[in-house]
Design a protein around this motif. Structure first.
Motif, PDB file in Angstrom:
ATOM      1  N   ALA A  23       0.844  -1.209   0.000  1.00  0.00           N
ATOM      2  CA  ALA A  23       0.000   0.000   0.000  1.00  0.00           C
ATOM      3  C   ALA A  23       0.874   1.253   0.000  1.00  0.00           C
ATOM      4  CB  ALA A  23      -0.936  -0.011   1.203  1.00  0.00           C
ATOM      5  N   ASN A  24       1.958   1.238   0.773  1.00  0.00           N
ATOM      6  CA  ASN A  24       2.876   2.383   0.775  1.00  0.00           C
ATOM      7  C   ASN A  24       3.537   2.553  -0.586  1.00  0.00           C
ATOM      8  OD1 ASN A  24       2.374   3.073   3.432  1.00  0.00           O
ATOM      9  ND2 ASN A  24       4.148   2.000   4.224  1.00  0.00           N
ATOM     10  N   LEU A  25       3.968   1.453  -1.177  1.00  0.00           N
ATOM     11  CA  LEU A  25       4.610   1.535  -2.495  1.00  0.00           C
ATOM     12  C   LEU A  25       3.660   2.109  -3.537  1.00  0.00           C
ATOM     13  CD1 LEU A  25       6.656  -1.790  -2.729  1.00  0.00           C
ATOM     14  CD2 LEU A  25       7.540   0.522  -2.454  1.00  0.00           C
ATOM     15  N   ALA A  26       2.379   1.786  -3.429  1.00  0.00           N
ATOM     16  CA  ALA A  26       1.393   2.285  -4.393  1.00  0.00           C
ATOM     17  C   ALA A  26       1.223   3.797  -4.285  1.00  0.00           C
ATOM     18  CB  ALA A  26       0.057   1.579  -4.182  1.00  0.00           C
ATOM     19  N   ARG A  27       1.609   4.371  -3.155  1.00  0.00           N
ATOM     20  CA  ARG A  27       1.476   5.816  -2.948  1.00  0.00           C
ATOM     21  C   ARG A  27       2.735   6.580  -3.354  1.00  0.00           C
ATOM     22  NH1 ARG A  27       0.200   5.605   3.069  1.00  0.00           N
ATOM     23  NH2 ARG A  27       0.559   7.833   2.941  1.00  0.00           N
ATOM     24  N   LEU A  28       3.682   5.871  -3.945  1.00  0.00           N
ATOM     25  CA  LEU A  28       4.942   6.492  -4.345  1.00  0.00           C
ATOM     26  C   LEU A  28       5.063   6.529  -5.863  1.00  0.00           C
ATOM     27  CD1 LEU A  28       7.292   4.688  -1.799  1.00  0.00           C
ATOM     28  CD2 LEU A  28       6.504   7.064  -1.695  1.00  0.00           C
ATOM     29  N   PRO A  29       5.780   7.518  -6.400  1.00  0.00           N
ATOM     30  CA  PRO A  29       6.006   7.548  -7.852  1.00  0.00           C
ATOM     31  C   PRO A  29       6.950   6.427  -8.282  1.00  0.00           C
ATOM     32  CG  PRO A  29       7.275   9.271  -6.787  1.00  0.00           C
ATOM     33  CD  PRO A  29       6.422   8.634  -5.713  1.00  0.00           C
ATOM     34  N   GLU A  30       6.967   6.152  -9.557  1.00  0.00           N
ATOM     35  CA  GLU A  30       7.838   5.098 -10.085  1.00  0.00           C
ATOM     36  C   GLU A  30       9.303   5.372  -9.772  1.00  0.00           C
ATOM     37  OE1 GLU A  30       8.975   3.210 -14.417  1.00  0.00           O
ATOM     38  OE2 GLU A  30       7.033   4.186 -14.179  1.00  0.00           O
ATOM     39  N   MET A  31       9.688   6.624  -9.835  1.00  0.00           N
ATOM     40  CA  MET A  31      11.046   7.010  -9.470  1.00  0.00           C
ATOM     41  C   MET A  31      11.073   8.474  -9.086  1.00  0.00           C
ATOM     42  SD  MET A  31      13.386   7.149 -12.962  1.00  0.00           S
ATOM     43  CE  MET A  31      13.234   5.414 -13.219  1.00  0.00           C
ATOM     44  N   CYS A  32      12.157   8.866  -8.452  1.00  0.00           N
ATOM     45  CA  CYS A  32      12.351  10.263  -8.080  1.00  0.00           C
ATOM     46  C   CYS A  32      13.849  10.537  -8.019  1.00  0.00           C
ATOM     47  CB  CYS A  32      11.687  10.579  -6.738  1.00  0.00           C
ATOM     48  SG  CYS A  32      12.545   9.894  -5.296  1.00  0.00           S
ATOM     49  N   ILE A  34      20.980  11.809  -6.855  1.00  0.00           N
ATOM     50  CA  ILE A  34      20.778  10.392  -7.163  1.00  0.00           C
ATOM     51  C   ILE A  34      19.365  10.154  -7.674  1.00  0.00           C
ATOM     52  CG2 ILE A  34      22.476   9.542  -5.502  1.00  0.00           C
ATOM     53  CD1 ILE A  34      20.086   9.011  -3.569  1.00  0.00           C
ATOM     54  N   VAL A  35      19.169   8.987  -8.269  1.00  0.00           N
ATOM     55  CA  VAL A  35      17.851   8.543  -8.709  1.00  0.00           C
ATOM     56  C   VAL A  35      17.471   7.329  -7.880  1.00  0.00           C
ATOM     57  CG1 VAL A  35      16.544   7.567 -10.647  1.00  0.00           C
ATOM     58  CG2 VAL A  35      18.177   9.409 -11.049  1.00  0.00           C
ATOM     59  N   ILE A  36      16.218   7.309  -7.427  1.00  0.00           N
ATOM     60  CA  ILE A  36      15.699   6.201  -6.635  1.00  0.00           C
ATOM     61  C   ILE A  36      14.525   5.596  -7.382  1.00  0.00           C
ATOM     62  CG2 ILE A  36      14.645   5.534  -4.441  1.00  0.00           C
ATOM     63  CD1 ILE A  36      15.966   8.123  -3.282  1.00  0.00           C
ATOM     64  N   LYS A  37      14.506   4.269  -7.469  1.00  0.00           N
ATOM     65  CA  LYS A  37      13.402   3.564  -8.112  1.00  0.00           C
ATOM     66  C   LYS A  37      12.532   2.919  -7.043  1.00  0.00           C
ATOM     67  CE  LYS A  37      16.059   2.706 -12.274  1.00  0.00           C
ATOM     68  NZ  LYS A  37      16.637   1.705 -13.176  1.00  0.00           N
ATOM     69  N   ARG A  38      11.233   3.109  -7.170  1.00  0.00           N
ATOM     70  CA  ARG A  38      10.270   2.594  -6.185  1.00  0.00           C
ATOM     71  C   ARG A  38      10.469   1.105  -5.936  1.00  0.00           C
ATOM     72  NH1 ARG A  38       4.739   3.489  -8.410  1.00  0.00           N
ATOM     73  NH2 ARG A  38       5.380   1.802  -9.759  1.00  0.00           N
ATOM     74  N   GLY A  39      10.608   0.746  -4.660  1.00  0.00           N
ATOM     75  CA  GLY A  39      10.689  -0.648  -4.254  1.00  0.00           C
ATOM     76  C   GLY A  39      12.052  -1.294  -4.422  1.00  0.00           C
ATOM     77  N   MET A  90      17.301   3.270   1.415  1.00  0.00           N
ATOM     78  CA  MET A  90      18.445   3.089   2.300  1.00  0.00           C
ATOM     79  C   MET A  90      18.200   2.039   3.379  1.00  0.00           C
ATOM     80  SD  MET A  90      20.000   6.981   2.715  1.00  0.00           S
ATOM     81  CE  MET A  90      19.060   7.282   4.151  1.00  0.00           C
ATOM     82  N   PHE A  91      16.974   1.971   3.914  1.00  0.00           N
ATOM     83  CA  PHE A  91      16.714   1.130   5.087  1.00  0.00           C
ATOM     84  C   PHE A  91      15.730  -0.004   4.830  1.00  0.00           C
ATOM     85  CE2 PHE A  91      17.660   5.468   6.660  1.00  0.00           C
ATOM     86  CZ  PHE A  91      18.907   5.193   7.203  1.00  0.00           C
ATOM     87  N   GLY A  92      15.162  -0.062   3.642  1.00  0.00           N
ATOM     88  CA  GLY A  92      14.196  -1.107   3.309  1.00  0.00           C
ATOM     89  C   GLY A  92      12.809  -0.513   3.152  1.00  0.00           C
ATOM     90  N   TRP A  93      12.051  -1.081   2.250  1.00  0.00           N
ATOM     91  CA  TRP A  93      10.726  -0.545   1.919  1.00  0.00           C
ATOM     92  C   TRP A  93       9.673  -0.938   2.941  1.00  0.00           C
ATOM     93  CZ3 TRP A  93      10.696   3.227  -1.510  1.00  0.00           C
ATOM     94  CH2 TRP A  93      11.834   3.358  -2.322  1.00  0.00           C
ATOM     95  N   HIS A  94      10.047  -1.719   3.931  1.00  0.00           N
ATOM     96  CA  HIS A  94       9.131  -2.147   4.983  1.00  0.00           C
ATOM     97  C   HIS A  94       9.172  -1.223   6.198  1.00  0.00           C
ATOM     98  CE1 HIS A  94      13.030  -3.660   6.113  1.00  0.00           C
ATOM     99  NE2 HIS A  94      12.585  -3.781   7.355  1.00  0.00           N
ATOM    100  N   VAL A  95      10.160  -0.337   6.299  1.00  0.00           N
ATOM    101  CA  VAL A  95      10.302   0.509   7.485  1.00  0.00           C
ATOM    102  C   VAL A  95       9.261   1.627   7.483  1.00  0.00           C
ATOM    103  CG1 VAL A  95      12.780   0.004   7.663  1.00  0.00           C
ATOM    104  CG2 VAL A  95      12.024   2.062   6.457  1.00  0.00           C
ATOM    105  N   PRO A  96       8.877   2.112   8.665  1.00  0.00           N
ATOM    106  CA  PRO A  96       7.893   3.191   8.730  1.00  0.00           C
ATOM    107  C   PRO A  96       8.306   4.435   7.941  1.00  0.00           C
ATOM    108  CG  PRO A  96       8.171   2.222  10.896  1.00  0.00           C
ATOM    109  CD  PRO A  96       9.227   1.606  10.007  1.00  0.00           C
ATOM    110  N   GLY A  97       9.601   4.721   7.877  1.00  0.00           N
ATOM    111  CA  GLY A  97      10.076   5.893   7.142  1.00  0.00           C
ATOM    112  C   GLY A  97       9.803   5.843   5.653  1.00  0.00           C
ATOM    113  N   ALA A  98       9.476   4.666   5.108  1.00  0.00           N
ATOM    114  CA  ALA A  98       9.168   4.541   3.679  1.00  0.00           C
ATOM    115  C   ALA A  98       7.705   4.881   3.383  1.00  0.00           C
ATOM    116  CB  ALA A  98       9.496   3.137   3.190  1.00  0.00           C
ATOM    117  N   ASP A  99       6.969   5.320   4.393  1.00  0.00           N
ATOM    118  CA  ASP A  99       5.565   5.705   4.244  1.00  0.00           C
ATOM    119  C   ASP A  99       5.493   7.214   4.027  1.00  0.00           C
ATOM    120  OD1 ASP A  99       2.893   6.371   4.511  1.00  0.00           O
ATOM    121  OD2 ASP A  99       2.631   5.389   6.445  1.00  0.00           O
TER     122      ASP A  99
END
Length: 158
Positions: free
Chosen positions: A73-82, A93-98, A133-142
């Motif tokens: 659900a958090n990943l769905a609220r993020l753009p494909e990249m930024c 840098i460029v970051i790709k979702r997930g 940086m810390f994983g897509w499961h951490v609260p900070g990725a929301d």
């Protein structure tokens, strides 16, 4: 393979939502008679069976699937990249979702241009930086944990 990929998690979350409390029994039965072919995300459900196995499904904890559902659900609220800037060096840098880690900003591109192209808000950029940086499961990725400028919100009071 030690853990399902996102498509497999998505298929399991969807199946559980549609089949209710006894969803594991329903999926096991469909696996035995080939009925998973006719399910939405059927190919991913079959991959779960082939790569993880029926005993893995039996041992799957509700909390594990709940965590995967929140992460998706958090990943769905993020753009494909930024685009963002490394906190340690300021390097763009460029970051790709997930995906873990980051890539260098392509020559001739700017962070603002990439973020405008992908409609990335400051809150989403902050969440993607944390996730990469810390994983897509951490609260900070929301992205809901940041204000409109990308600063962390205070923790909710109990």
């Amino acid at each position: 393979m030690t853990e399902p990929d996102d498509a497999m998690w998505r298929a399991l979350v969807d199946f559980r939502a549609r089949h209710g409390r006894r969803w594991k029994e329903a999926l096991s039965l469909k696996w035995m008679n080939g009925g998973d072919d006719f399910e939405p995300f059927g190919a991913s459900l079959r991959r779960v069976r082939n790569q993880m196995g029926p005993s893995w499904l039996c041992d799957l904890k509700k909390a594990t699937l709940d965590t995967a559902e929140r992460r998706l659900a958090n990943l769905a609220r993020l753009p494909e990249m930024c685009a963002a800037f490394l906190p340690s060096s300021g390097e763009p840098i460029v970051i790709k979702r997930g995906e873990p880690g980051y890539w260098p900003l392509p020559e001739g591109m700017t962070a603002d241009r990439i973020n405008a192209t992908f409609d990335a808000s400051p809150a989403q950029i902050a969440a993607m930086l944390a996730g990469s940086m810390f994983g897509w499961h951490v609260p900070g990725a929301d992205p809901g944990r940041y204000d409109e400028t990308g600063r962390p919100l205070p923790p909710p009071s109990v």
